[in-house]
Motif scaffolding. Structure first.
Motif, mmCIF file in Angstrom:
data_model
loop_
_atom_site.group_PDB
_atom_site.id
_atom_site.type_symbol
_atom_site.label_atom_id
_atom_site.label_comp_id
_atom_site.label_asym_id
_atom_site.label_seq_id
_atom_site.Cartn_x
_atom_site.Cartn_y
_atom_site.Cartn_z
ATOM 1 N N GLU A 29 0.822 -1.209 0.000
ATOM 2 C CA GLU A 29 0.000 0.000 0.000
ATOM 3 C C GLU A 29 0.856 1.259 0.000
ATOM 4 O OE1 GLU A 29 -2.600 -0.632 3.313
ATOM 5 O OE2 GLU A 29 -3.965 -1.941 2.174
ATOM 6 N N LYS A 32 1.947 1.693 -3.620
ATOM 7 C CA LYS A 32 0.816 2.071 -4.474
ATOM 8 C C LYS A 32 0.418 3.538 -4.288
ATOM 9 C CE LYS A 32 -2.566 -0.894 -5.022
ATOM 10 N NZ LYS A 32 -3.603 -1.915 -4.713
ATOM 11 N N ARG A 33 0.745 4.114 -3.137
ATOM 12 C CA ARG A 33 0.445 5.544 -2.920
ATOM 13 C C ARG A 33 1.455 6.456 -3.603
ATOM 14 N NH1 ARG A 33 -0.397 3.724 2.461
ATOM 15 N NH2 ARG A 33 1.618 4.617 3.105
ATOM 16 N N LYS A 36 4.146 6.102 -10.016
ATOM 17 C CA LYS A 36 4.625 4.913 -10.717
ATOM 18 C C LYS A 36 6.046 5.125 -11.236
ATOM 19 C CE LYS A 36 1.157 1.869 -10.915
ATOM 20 N NZ LYS A 36 1.296 0.442 -10.520
ATOM 21 N N PHE A 62 4.689 -3.413 -7.848
ATOM 22 C CA PHE A 62 3.623 -2.444 -7.645
ATOM 23 C C PHE A 62 3.987 -1.019 -8.040
ATOM 24 C CE2 PHE A 62 2.527 -6.076 -5.040
ATOM 25 C CZ PHE A 62 1.185 -6.239 -5.354
ATOM 26 N N SER A 63 5.283 -0.764 -8.340
ATOM 27 C CA SER A 63 5.644 0.542 -8.883
ATOM 28 C C SER A 63 5.924 0.467 -10.374
ATOM 29 C CB SER A 63 6.874 1.110 -8.162
ATOM 30 O OG SER A 63 7.095 2.456 -8.549
ATOM 31 N N ASP A 65 4.936 -2.246 -12.244
ATOM 32 C CA ASP A 65 4.004 -3.213 -12.837
ATOM 33 C C ASP A 65 4.746 -4.374 -13.485
ATOM 34 O OD1 ASP A 65 1.724 -1.731 -12.106
ATOM 35 O OD2 ASP A 65 1.915 -0.466 -13.891
ATOM 36 N N GLU A 100 -3.949 -8.300 -8.700
ATOM 37 C CA GLU A 100 -3.870 -7.156 -9.609
ATOM 38 C C GLU A 100 -3.415 -7.563 -11.001
ATOM 39 O OE1 GLU A 100 -2.493 -3.492 -8.291
ATOM 40 O OE2 GLU A 100 -3.381 -3.686 -6.296
#
Length: 393
Positions: A29, A32-33, A36, A62-63, A65, A100
């Motif tokens: 999380e 994700k905040r 990217k 998550f940064s 992908d 995801e």
């Protein structure tokens, strides 16, 4: 079962599946905040289950992908024994990544072995074709070489014995510890385990199999630290291994056309590796207090997100005069180190709780094993047997 923390020395012999999931989710999380990152899309993480390796895998997925393939060496639950924290971390990571739509597979075994290298290569060929980033984040007390010889690392000086302050974290008693001098054989063995030989072996195997993408990057992790830790770290047996790691980065860059290898010098943090080093836990507890008060504190995930977002994929990659990425830049600020040094001189058993962040150290220590996380019911009956989706169990 109801799972409670049980400690032995600098490790916790139990781990909590829900707590580990909460810890991984918190890191996901955080990433994700953040903005990217335009970076690698197919990433191999060697040593992916905890600490900087896990945070690297989370940042890549998550940064950037990215599809991630992780190599771990962890134990599933067995009878009344819980799985290792790394096992639960990996199960949680795969679950969150796949939710995801991100590719996430894990191979469990000895990353030093030829068999695991071959298994990784076959998985890359069948699933990803190539990888464009290899993260080398292995930290092990021993290594069995391809010829069957097992080498063990030691945490000793390479000059004279070194005496300085240390702490018993359980009793909060500050005392002196003397670090003995390593023999030439112990130094050589430590370099075999913690140096760059296996990193080079991995890169040669990947390159030879044709699974390194054109322009691929690879990064390994190191530490330098302040003068007070130099005799038993930078200039100690482990420091000799880290110097070999730095030379290996240069060798990989020179040997493989188009591949760039980096050494990232990271901040001192509570990890299973750092907890084992005399003097360092006391230094970390002081550093935490100073950096938190100055608003500069980072954990593993903040460090690795900063590596991925600001350094590794920049053009050019910002490095120091020796070609190293410096993520310890905040730790080594003169104003930070001056405060740490002043506290170190004053420190005693009587004032350690006021001058150092012992509670913060313990909080980070227990979080590594899934304990002390908010929102987790530690009195609840939970199953210790948790599968990792991509591993047959």
């Amino acid at each position: 079962m109801v799972i409670q923390p049980k400690t032995r020395g600098f490790i916790c012999t139990t781990a909590h599946p829900e707590g580990c999931r909460a810890n991984v989710r918190r890191q996901v999380e955080y990433v994700k905040r953040q903005p990217k990152t335009q970076g690698a899309k197919r990433v191999l993480v060697l040593g992916a289950s905890a600490g900087y390796g896990l945070a690297s895998r989370i940042s890549a997925a998550f940064s950037c992908d990215a599809a991630t393939l992780g190599v771990i060496f962890d134990k599933p639950a067995s009878g009344s024994r819980t799985a290792s924290a790394g096992w639960y971390n990996t199960a949680a990571f795969e679950e969150l990544a796949q939710a995801e739509g991100l590719y996430a597979k894990t191979i469990n075994g000895d990353a030093f072995s030829k068999e695991i290298k071959e298994q990784v290569i076959q998985t890359i060929k069948s699933d990803l074709q190539t990888v464009d980033l290899v993260v080398y984040s292995l930290a092990a007390p021993r290594r069995t070489a391809p010829d069957g010889t097992t080498y063990s690392s030691v945490l000793k000086t390479t000059g004279e014995e070194y005496t300085n302050k240390t702490i018993d974290l359980k009793t909060k008693a500050v005392s002196e510890v003397t670090i003995p001098q390593a023999s030439e054989q112990e130094i050589a063995d430590t370099v075999k385990v913690m140096g760059g030989e296996d990193w080079l072996d991995w890169m040669e195997a990947l390159q030879g199999a044709g699974v390194l993408a054109e322009g691929a990057e690879t990064v390994a992790y190191s530490y330098i630290g302040p003068a007070l830790t130099h005799p038993m770290y930078l200039n100690g047996s482990i420091g000799m291994a880290k110097r070999h790691l730095a030379k290996t980065a240069q060798e990989i860059t020179q040997k493989f056309g188009g591949v760039k290898a980096y050494l990232s010098v990271n901040k001192a943090l509570v990890t299973q590796s750092s907890a084992a080093i005399p003097i360092v836990p006391l230094y970390i507890s002081i550093l935490y207090k100073v950096m938190k008060e100055m608003g500069l504190h980072e954990g593993c995930i903040e460090q690795m997100y900063r590596l991925f977002h600001e350094r590794l994929f920049a053009d050019p990659v910002p490095v120091d005069q020796e070609g190293r990425i410096r993520l310890d830049d905040w730790e080594m600020r003169p104003e930070v180190q001056e405060k740490v040094s002043a506290i170190w001189k004053e420190l005693s058993t009587e004032n350690v709780e006021q001058l150092a962040d012992i509670d913060g150290y313990w909080a980070d220590f227990y979080e590594m094993f899934g304990f002390g996380l908010s929102g987790v019911d530690y009195e609840a009956d939970v199953s210790a047997d948790l599968p990792i989706p991509s591993i047959a169990h």
